[in-house]
Design a protein around this motif. Sequence first.
Motif, PDB file in Angstrom:
ATOM      1  N   GLY A   1     -25.462  42.500 -12.868  1.00 39.79           N
ATOM      2  CA  GLY A   1     -24.195  42.010 -13.407  1.00 39.79           C
ATOM      3  C   GLY A   1     -24.009  40.529 -13.151  1.00 39.79           C
ATOM      4  N   VAL A   2     -24.333  40.104 -11.925  1.00 35.80           N
ATOM      5  CA  VAL A   2     -24.237  38.682 -11.583  1.00 35.80           C
ATOM      6  C   VAL A   2     -25.252  37.875 -12.386  1.00 35.80           C
ATOM      7  N   THR A   3     -26.447  38.421 -12.539  1.00 36.75           N
ATOM      8  CA  THR A   3     -27.504  37.749 -13.288  1.00 36.75           C
ATOM      9  C   THR A   3     -27.075  37.463 -14.724  1.00 36.75           C
ATOM     10  N   ILE A   4     -26.505  38.479 -15.384  1.00 31.63           N
ATOM     11  CA  ILE A   4     -26.055  38.302 -16.767  1.00 31.63           C
ATOM     12  C   ILE A   4     -24.978  37.228 -16.841  1.00 31.63           C
ATOM     13  N   GLU A   5     -24.063  37.252 -15.890  1.00 26.00           N
ATOM     14  CA  GLU A   5     -22.975  36.276 -15.866  1.00 26.00           C
ATOM     15  C   GLU A   5     -23.523  34.855 -15.710  1.00 26.00           C
ATOM     16  N   LEU A   6     -24.504  34.696 -14.829  1.00 28.52           N
ATOM     17  CA  LEU A   6     -25.061  33.362 -14.587  1.00 28.52           C
ATOM     18  C   LEU A   6     -25.919  32.887 -15.755  1.00 28.52           C
ATOM     19  N   LEU A   7     -26.646  33.797 -16.384  1.00 29.43           N
ATOM     20  CA  LEU A   7     -27.421  33.405 -17.559  1.00 29.43           C
ATOM     21  C   LEU A   7     -26.498  32.988 -18.690  1.00 29.43           C
ATOM     22  N   ARG A   8     -25.369  33.642 -18.795  1.00 29.56           N
ATOM     23  CA  ARG A   8     -24.373  33.221 -19.785  1.00 29.56           C
ATOM     24  C   ARG A   8     -23.888  31.813 -19.448  1.00 29.56           C
ATOM     25  N   LYS A   9     -23.712  31.544 -18.179  1.00 33.83           N
ATOM     26  CA  LYS A   9     -23.216  30.238 -17.720  1.00 33.83           C
ATOM     27  C   LYS A   9     -24.179  29.112 -18.097  1.00 33.83           C
ATOM     28  N   VAL A  10     -25.492  29.403 -18.023  1.00 38.55           N
ATOM     29  CA  VAL A  10     -26.475  28.356 -18.330  1.00 38.55           C
ATOM     30  C   VAL A  10     -27.006  28.475 -19.757  1.00 38.55           C
ATOM     31  N   GLY A  11     -26.351  29.324 -20.587  1.00 40.14           N
ATOM     32  CA  GLY A  11     -26.686  29.408 -22.001  1.00 40.14           C
ATOM     33  C   GLY A  11     -27.949  30.176 -22.314  1.00 40.14           C
ATOM     34  N   LEU A  12     -28.314  31.144 -21.449  1.00 40.18           N
ATOM     35  CA  LEU A  12     -29.566  31.872 -21.650  1.00 40.18           C
ATOM     36  C   LEU A  12     -29.385  33.382 -21.549  1.00 40.18           C
ATOM     37  N   GLU A  13     -28.218  33.865 -21.883  1.00 39.32           N
ATOM     38  CA  GLU A  13     -27.951  35.299 -21.753  1.00 39.32           C
ATOM     39  C   GLU A  13     -28.923  36.135 -22.580  1.00 39.32           C
ATOM     40  N   ASP A  14     -29.386  35.585 -23.696  1.00 38.59           N
ATOM     41  CA  ASP A  14     -30.279  36.341 -24.574  1.00 38.59           C
ATOM     42  C   ASP A  14     -31.720  36.364 -24.085  1.00 38.59           C
ATOM     43  N   ARG A  15     -32.002  35.704 -22.966  1.00 37.63           N
ATOM     44  CA  ARG A  15     -33.380  35.626 -22.459  1.00 37.63           C
ATOM     45  C   ARG A  15     -33.601  36.477 -21.209  1.00 37.63           C
ATOM     46  N   VAL A  16     -32.701  37.395 -20.926  1.00 37.37           N
ATOM     47  CA  VAL A  16     -32.778  38.154 -19.670  1.00 37.37           C
ATOM     48  C   VAL A  16     -34.088  38.935 -19.559  1.00 37.37           C
ATOM     49  N   GLU A  17     -34.640  39.420 -20.677  1.00 36.99           N
ATOM     50  CA  GLU A  17     -35.880  40.204 -20.637  1.00 36.99           C
ATOM     51  C   GLU A  17     -37.109  39.375 -20.984  1.00 36.99           C
ATOM     52  N   SER A  18     -36.931  38.075 -21.149  1.00 35.10           N
ATOM     53  CA  SER A  18     -38.072  37.201 -21.443  1.00 35.10           C
ATOM     54  C   SER A  18     -38.842  36.880 -20.173  1.00 35.10           C
ATOM     55  N   TYR A  19     -40.117  36.544 -20.350  1.00 38.19           N
ATOM     56  CA  TYR A  19     -40.916  36.072 -19.223  1.00 38.19           C
ATOM     57  C   TYR A  19     -40.912  34.544 -19.221  1.00 38.19           C
ATOM     58  N   PRO A  20     -41.045  33.944 -18.036  1.00 33.27           N
ATOM     59  CA  PRO A  20     -40.979  32.476 -17.952  1.00 33.27           C
ATOM     60  C   PRO A  20     -41.913  31.749 -18.912  1.00 33.27           C
ATOM     61  N   SER A  21     -43.086  32.330 -19.167  1.00 33.14           N
ATOM     62  CA  SER A  21     -44.051  31.660 -20.042  1.00 33.14           C
ATOM     63  C   SER A  21     -43.555  31.522 -21.480  1.00 33.14           C
ATOM     64  N   ARG A  22     -42.542  32.301 -21.828  1.00 32.55           N
ATOM     65  CA  ARG A  22     -41.973  32.253 -23.170  1.00 32.55           C
ATOM     66  C   ARG A  22     -40.821  31.251 -23.282  1.00 32.55           C
ATOM     67  N   LEU A  23     -40.516  30.575 -22.196  1.00 32.73           N
ATOM     68  CA  LEU A  23     -39.398  29.636 -22.178  1.00 32.73           C
ATOM     69  C   LEU A  23     -39.895  28.197 -22.150  1.00 32.73           C
ATOM     70  N   SER A  24     -39.079  27.293 -22.656  1.00 33.99           N
ATOM     71  CA  SER A  24     -39.375  25.863 -22.528  1.00 33.99           C
ATOM     72  C   SER A  24     -39.134  25.427 -21.083  1.00 33.99           C
ATOM     73  N   GLY A  25     -39.596  24.230 -20.758  1.00 33.67           N
ATOM     74  CA  GLY A  25     -39.372  23.720 -19.409  1.00 33.67           C
ATOM     75  C   GLY A  25     -37.892  23.621 -19.072  1.00 33.67           C
ATOM     76  N   GLY A  26     -37.103  23.149 -20.033  1.00 33.31           N
ATOM     77  CA  GLY A  26     -35.674  23.036 -19.790  1.00 33.31           C
ATOM     78  C   GLY A  26     -35.031  24.386 -19.558  1.00 33.31           C
ATOM     79  N   GLN A  27     -35.482  25.393 -20.320  1.00 31.83           N
ATOM     80  CA  GLN A  27     -34.948  26.736 -20.124  1.00 31.83           C
ATOM     81  C   GLN A  27     -35.354  27.299 -18.769  1.00 31.83           C
ATOM     82  N   GLN A  28     -36.596  27.065 -18.360  1.00 33.95           N
ATOM     83  CA  GLN A  28     -37.044  27.548 -17.056  1.00 33.95           C
ATOM     84  C   GLN A  28     -36.240  26.904 -15.932  1.00 33.95           C
ATOM     85  N   GLN A  29     -35.934  25.617 -16.083  1.00 34.46           N
ATOM     86  CA  GLN A  29     -35.166  24.958 -15.029  1.00 34.46           C
ATOM     87  C   GLN A  29     -33.740  25.485 -14.992  1.00 34.46           C
ATOM     88  N   ARG A  30     -33.172  25.831 -16.146  1.00 28.54           N
ATOM     89  CA  ARG A  30     -31.835  26.422 -16.161  1.00 28.54           C
ATOM     90  C   ARG A  30     -31.846  27.803 -15.508  1.00 28.54           C
TER      91      ARG A  30
END
Length: 253
Positions: free
Chosen positions: A128-157
């Motif tokens: 629950g906290v994870t979803i809330e924080l991903l929403r905060k950093v604009g990445l709620e839709d990436r909860v099931e993604s793996y880091p390799s599928r993200l840009s550097g900026g997304q990984q840092q967020r």
Amino acid sequence: MTGNGSVTPDGPIITVESLSKTFANGVKALDQVSIDVARSEVLVVVGPSGSGKSTFLRCLNGLETADSGTVVVDGIPLDDNPQNRLEIRKEVGMVFQQFNLFPHMTVGANIDLAQMRVRKSAPREARGVTIELLRKVGLEDRVESYPSRLSGGQQQRVAIARALALRPKVMLFDEATSALDPEMIGEVLDVMRDLAAEGMTMVVVTHEMGFAREVGDRAVFIDEGRFVEVAPAAELFDSPREERTIAFLSKVL
């Protein structure tokens, strides 16, 4: 050297007194530095490479052990007491140059893990906290993604969200944008701006001088392990007093 400035009436959340650190190769990374950080203050730390910026930051949460001097975080001394060090690590989140995400775990699992290991949160509570924080950093839709599928900026967020998951009182940022492509820097700085606006106490080592001037309450210019100048951020960047500060800023602004 200018004064440390004022702190809030209820006292600083971080107090650093006469901190010194010399590495085995003889390099003096910190030389008797002292400063107070007020609650909800954004302190930016700037200076040339090798000046002691990262060492100072790492000494604030015990990742680096100083040779002498004291660090107190929210009334807890950072000393040899393992319990004190553990408590401080819970209260002080840190974001590094590299994202340090577990590549074999999804974004959600990376953030869940920190909560379950350190805060002993139940899996459902952590998610629950994870979803809330991903929403905060604009990445709620990436909860099931793996880091390799993200840009550097997304990984840092995601790394910022992971640090925030422990509900820290202080956030440390060690050149959080230096490993990013220029077009990705802005998205990370935007998250940091939001945190500052919300009143998070932050100590930020950065080369992003425009950001430092805009968001910082105070700025420290460090060189050869010494705090050469400490002043309100706008004042230090617009009207530096020390010759060494003037020389440095003339090359980077």
